[in-house]
Design a protein around this motif. Structure first.
Motif, PDB file in Angstrom:
ATOM      1  N   PHE A 166      36.483  51.321  43.202  1.00  7.84           N
ATOM      2  CA  PHE A 166      36.708  51.733  41.929  1.00  7.84           C
ATOM      3  C   PHE A 166      37.627  50.942  41.237  1.00  7.84           C
ATOM      4  O   PHE A 166      37.260  50.786  40.090  1.00  7.84           O
ATOM      5  CB  PHE A 166      37.275  53.078  42.208  1.00  7.84           C
ATOM      6  CG  PHE A 166      37.358  54.076  40.893  1.00  7.84           C
ATOM      7  CD1 PHE A 166      36.478  54.530  40.000  1.00  7.84           C
ATOM      8  CD2 PHE A 166      38.959  54.097  40.073  1.00  7.84           C
ATOM      9  CE1 PHE A 166      36.712  55.203  38.887  1.00  7.84           C
ATOM     10  CE2 PHE A 166      38.907  54.729  39.034  1.00  7.84           C
ATOM     11  CZ  PHE A 166      37.706  55.215  38.387  1.00  7.84           C
ATOM     12  N   LEU A 167      38.795  50.620  41.737  1.00  7.04           N
ATOM     13  CA  LEU A 167      39.684  49.656  40.928  1.00  7.04           C
ATOM     14  C   LEU A 167      38.848  48.343  40.566  1.00  7.04           C
ATOM     15  O   LEU A 167      38.865  47.825  39.498  1.00  7.04           O
ATOM     16  CB  LEU A 167      40.981  49.232  41.564  1.00  7.04           C
ATOM     17  CG  LEU A 167      41.709  50.451  41.940  1.00  7.04           C
ATOM     18  CD1 LEU A 167      42.973  50.137  42.851  1.00  7.04           C
ATOM     19  CD2 LEU A 167      42.436  51.053  40.529  1.00  7.04           C
ATOM     20  N   GLY A 168      38.377  47.815  41.555  1.00  4.03           N
ATOM     21  CA  GLY A 168      37.466  46.643  41.344  1.00  4.03           C
ATOM     22  C   GLY A 168      36.342  46.619  40.004  1.00  4.03           C
ATOM     23  O   GLY A 168      36.371  45.893  39.124  1.00  4.03           O
ATOM     24  N   ALA A 169      35.725  47.689  40.068  1.00  4.69           N
ATOM     25  CA  ALA A 169      34.694  47.953  39.284  1.00  4.69           C
ATOM     26  C   ALA A 169      35.272  48.074  37.796  1.00  4.69           C
ATOM     27  O   ALA A 169      34.868  47.792  36.793  1.00  4.69           O
ATOM     28  CB  ALA A 169      33.734  49.336  39.452  1.00  4.69           C
ATOM     29  N   THR A 170      36.490  48.788  37.756  1.00  4.47           N
ATOM     30  CA  THR A 170      37.051  49.069  36.360  1.00  4.47           C
ATOM     31  C   THR A 170      37.674  47.728  35.768  1.00  4.47           C
ATOM     32  O   THR A 170      37.521  47.566  34.720  1.00  4.47           O
ATOM     33  CB  THR A 170      38.275  49.911  36.613  1.00  4.47           C
ATOM     34  OG1 THR A 170      37.829  51.353  37.055  1.00  4.47           O
ATOM     35  CG2 THR A 170      39.151  50.260  35.308  1.00  4.47           C
ATOM     36  N   VAL A 171      38.245  46.967  36.728  1.00  2.00           N
ATOM     37  CA  VAL A 171      38.559  45.453  36.183  1.00  2.00           C
ATOM     38  C   VAL A 171      37.553  44.493  35.723  1.00  2.00           C
ATOM     39  O   VAL A 171      37.331  43.971  34.671  1.00  2.00           O
ATOM     40  CB  VAL A 171      39.613  44.875  37.130  1.00  2.00           C
ATOM     41  CG1 VAL A 171      40.022  43.426  36.675  1.00  2.00           C
ATOM     42  CG2 VAL A 171      41.036  45.923  37.111  1.00  2.00           C
TER      43      VAL A 171
ATOM     44  N   PHE B 182      34.535  41.919  32.336  1.00  2.23           N
ATOM     45  CA  PHE B 182      34.169  40.557  32.393  1.00  2.23           C
ATOM     46  C   PHE B 182      32.676  40.435  32.605  1.00  2.23           C
ATOM     47  O   PHE B 182      32.056  39.588  32.799  1.00  2.23           O
ATOM     48  CB  PHE B 182      34.516  39.858  33.273  1.00  2.23           C
ATOM     49  CG  PHE B 182      36.375  39.706  33.033  1.00  2.23           C
ATOM     50  CD1 PHE B 182      36.768  39.038  32.276  1.00  2.23           C
ATOM     51  CD2 PHE B 182      37.055  40.698  33.922  1.00  2.23           C
ATOM     52  CE1 PHE B 182      38.337  38.944  32.063  1.00  2.23           C
ATOM     53  CE2 PHE B 182      38.375  40.644  33.533  1.00  2.23           C
ATOM     54  CZ  PHE B 182      39.198  39.704  32.756  1.00  2.23           C
ATOM     55  N   GLY B 183      31.883  41.578  32.753  1.00  2.00           N
ATOM     56  CA  GLY B 183      30.611  41.672  32.928  1.00  2.00           C
ATOM     57  C   GLY B 183      30.238  41.082  34.564  1.00  2.00           C
ATOM     58  O   GLY B 183      28.986  40.762  34.722  1.00  2.00           O
ATOM     59  N   ALA B 184      31.116  41.324  35.273  1.00  2.00           N
ATOM     60  CA  ALA B 184      31.109  40.822  36.478  1.00  2.00           C
ATOM     61  C   ALA B 184      31.011  41.851  37.729  1.00  2.00           C
ATOM     62  O   ALA B 184      31.710  41.725  38.699  1.00  2.00           O
ATOM     63  CB  ALA B 184      32.011  39.764  36.896  1.00  2.00           C
ATOM     64  N   SER B 185      30.418  42.987  37.301  1.00  2.00           N
ATOM     65  CA  SER B 185      30.490  44.166  38.392  1.00  2.00           C
ATOM     66  C   SER B 185      29.957  44.144  39.702  1.00  2.00           C
ATOM     67  O   SER B 185      30.315  44.596  40.728  1.00  2.00           O
ATOM     68  CB  SER B 185      30.073  45.602  37.520  1.00  2.00           C
ATOM     69  OG  SER B 185      30.569  45.829  36.222  1.00  2.00           O
TER      70      SER B 185
END
Length: 385
Positions: A196-201, A205-208
């Motif tokens: 969840f934290l990685g997806a939020t950040v 940058f369009g790098a989900s």
């Protein structure tokens, strides 16, 4: 009935008869706590009138207790008390013994040198030195215990009839199988949080899609084994210390030695072997649970299907990361088991000592696990693994 019970109590008094070299200090009556206030006033009034040549007569001294003996010591001083104790002045044997004990206690306390006042910097340096000494004793004790375990393991390994398979299986169940639910649940939740934290950040940058790499790398290399080791350190190291510490407090360790058995072989080796088998298996479960947690969050929030998630892992994540994480597991298991057993043998024989060493085992195990993991991470980075 004794003379002391038949005699009427008489308040004590002290008078000086004569002057100069012929002056005599006469002590009469009962010098006890009941007459302490009046006797103290008399002693304070006479203390300045005593001269070096003044003799002391204590033949008419009645009952004497510790309060009166202390007043006499303050009135007469150490030299005159020593003369009375030597036999001058007619003091009875019983009263001489009491006065001697009180004088020794007072003079011993007065002669004790005062502790020097310390400075703030000195206190800090002394505390640092004491802490370093404790740390060094822990390091040397742990190193020696590791050597003892390795020696016992090598000796027992060539004698299969001395293998403790029942104890090994019982400890494997307690340390491994019973810990699966909590390990799986916690790593699943942490994997979901990391995703969840990685997806939020990364969404900024369009790098989900790189959330997959973040979750996989973190759990294969670090989080899987590290979280498992920390949970096991709190759960199992404390258990080892409490079990062995209780046996030591009840003198069961001494009984084992009396029977001609080796406590290390009987109690330590099965626990060490069981944890070295259990922790890699728990680490594998933690890796899977963390990745599943990240996969669930990715599917719900990033529209990354499980098939795409697994395909991304297969294409971009090398097997070396899995082996780097798994290689740490037996090392952590060995250190946790050794520290837990060592603190158990250090218990002194009380319930308080068991609690203190159980806490120490958990703290030391977590500290050592984190330090070794940091060193391993630096080593793998330098090696390019």
């Amino acid at each position: 009935m004794s003379e002391a019970l038949l005699r009427e109590p008489r308040p004590g008094e002290a008078t000086i008869d004569g002057e100069g070299a012929g002056a005599v200090l006469r002590l009469r009556g009962d010098w006890t706590l009941a007459h302490h206030a009046a006797l103290r006033r008399q002693a304070e009034a006479l203390r300045g009138r005593l001269e070096a040549a003044t003799r002391v007569e204590a033949g008419e001294l009645g009952t004497l207790d510790t309060a009166g003996a202390r007043l006499l010591h303050g009135l007469l001083g150490g030299e005159r008390v020593a003369a009375l104790l030597a036999g001058d002045g007619g003091l009875s044997r019983e009263r001489r013994a009491l006065l001697k004990a009180v004088a020794e206690a007072i003079e011993g306390r007065e002669d004790k040198p005062a502790e020097p006042e310390g400075s703030a910097i000195g206190d800090v340096l002394a505390h640092i030195g004491h802490t370093m000494g404790v740390f060094w004793r822990h390091v040397t004790g742990l190193t020696g215990f590791v050597g003892l375990i390795l020696e016992s393991a090598l000796r027992v390994s060539v004698q299969p009839r001395r293998w403790r398979m029942t104890a090994l299986v019982a400890n494997l169940e307690r340390t491994g199988l019973d810990a699966v639910p909590i390990i799986a649940l916690l790593t699943f939740l942490i994997g979901a949080v990391v995703a969840f934290l990685g997806a939020t950040v990364l969404a900024n940058f369009g790098a989900s899609i790189f959330t997959v790499d973040l979750v996989t790398y973190s759990f294969l290399r670090e989080f899987g084994v590290l979280l498992t080791a920390i949970i096991v350190a709190g759960r199992t190291a404390s258990s080892f210390t409490a079990q062995i510490g209780s046996m030591r407090a009840n003198e069961e360790i001494d009984a084992i030695r009396v029977l001609g058995l080796d406590p290390v072989e009987l109690l330590v080796l099965p626990r060490v072997y069981a944890l070295m088998l259990a922790l890699p298996m728990l680490t594998f479960i933690a890796m899977l649970s963390g990745i599943v947690g990240g996969m669930l969050v990715s599917a719900l929030t990033l529209d990354i299907s499980p098939v795409l998630f697994l395909s991304r892992i297969e294409d971009n994540v090398g097997l070396i990361h899995f082996w780097v994480g798994m290689a740490k597991a037996p090392i952590f298991a060995f250190l946790i088991a050794v520290i837990g057993c060592l603190e158990g043998f250090r218990v002194q024989g009380s319930a308080q000592s068991v609690g203190e060493h159980t806490t120490s085992a958990v703290v030391q195990s977590i500290f050592v696990v984190i330090v070794v993991d940091a060193v391993a991470a630096l080593f793998c980075m330098e090696m390019g693994w």
